[in-house]
Structure formats: structure tokens, C-alpha cells
Motif scaffolding. Structure first.
Motif, short mmCIF file in Angstrom:
data_model
loop_
_atom_site.label_atom_id
_atom_site.label_comp_id
_atom_site.label_asym_id
_atom_site.label_seq_id
_atom_site.Cartn_x
_atom_site.Cartn_y
_atom_site.Cartn_z
N GLN A 16 14.97 -3.97 18.04
CA GLN A 16 16.29 -4.46 17.65
C GLN A 16 16.93 -5.32 18.73
OE1 GLN A 16 18.74 -1.13 16.53
NE2 GLN A 16 17.87 -1.02 14.49
N ARG A 74 21.13 -2.86 13.31
CA ARG A 74 20.15 -3.70 12.65
C ARG A 74 19.58 -4.67 13.67
NH1 ARG A 74 22.29 -8.96 10.50
NH2 ARG A 74 24.12 -9.37 11.78
N GLY A 76 19.66 -8.07 14.46
CA GLY A 76 20.44 -9.25 14.12
C GLY A 76 20.04 -10.44 14.96
N GLU A 80 23.81 -11.17 19.00
CA GLU A 80 24.16 -9.77 18.71
C GLU A 80 23.26 -8.82 19.50
OE1 GLU A 80 23.68 -6.89 14.89
OE2 GLU A 80 24.60 -8.84 14.51
#
Length: 124
Positions: A16, A74, A76, A80
Motif C-alpha cells: 500500500q 487502500r 492509492g 497518498e
């Protein structure tokens, strides 16, 4: 056993945070024993990590040291993903760049002959 919301699997967090392209690559690095969490070698991709944990792992040709700021929700965009960690990696300015030909692009045949002649003179 209830899990706290601020904990996440190590391999999932590495993926992530965009340190590895796929989650299976991240899991392979962890399984290979090349990741340390708070100075202790992590061998299971399912190890739980949370805010404040410091991770050390290889990425490309450098060793990365990062402090986990928050567990992501998430995978991203990169902007992010950069908010998930604080980079503690030491910046090395003394590393010489890869040697390159002084001109533009590849040397010509004539340039290669000159280079080869210079090499043979140094060997004598």
C-alpha cells in the motif's frame, strides 16, 4: 482474538505504501528474512505492524528505513502513499554516479578504437 484497527499486515502495508509493485513481491521479501521491524527480523508476511514501528528493508540498490505513521486503507496514488510513512533513510551524496561515456549516447566505432588503444597502453 480482536484486532485493533490501527494494525495491518506487513506485506500489505509495504504494498500500500508503494515500496513494492505487487503484494506477492512484498511477501517474498518478508519471507526471505530481509525485512526488520523494530530491529527484529520479520519472517512472516502476516506480522502485524502499527504506527510507530520502524522498518528496514532493501529496495532496489539501497536500504530503506521508514517509520510507519498510519496504516493505510487502500493502495492509492503516490501522494497518498507518502503520507503513510516517515522516511529515515540516510541520504548518501558520496555515491559516484554510474560511469558513462562523456559524449551523448554510445561511442562510435572510432571512439571505441581509441578507448581500446588507451586500455592496451595501460596494461604494458
Amino acid at each position: 482474538m480482536p484486532e485493533s484497527a490501527d494494525k495491518i499486515r506487513l506485506d500489505k502495508w509495504l504494498w500500500q505504501a508503494r515500496f513494492f509493485k505487487t503484494r506477492s513481491l512484498a511477501a517474498g521479501v518478508v519471507r526471505g528474512g530481509r525485512v526488520r521491524v523494530n530491529g527484529t527480523r520479520a519472517v512472516k508476511p502476516a506480522q502485524q505492524v502499527g504506527p510507530g514501528d520502524v522498518m528496514t528493508f532493501p529496495q532496489a540498490r539501497q536500504i530503506r528505513v521508514v517509520r510507519l505513521v498510519c496504516a493505510g486503507v487502500r493502495r492509492g496514488p503516490a501522494s497518498e502513499a507518502q503520507t503513510l510513512y516517515e522516511d529515515l533513510t540516510e541520504i548518501k551524496d558520496d555515491v559516484p554516479p554510474a560511469p558513462r561515456y562523456e559524449g551523448k549516447g554510445r561511442p562510435t566505432k572510432k571512439d571505441r578504437r581509441i578507448i581500446d588503444l588507451d586500455r592496451s597502453r595501460t596494461l604494458e
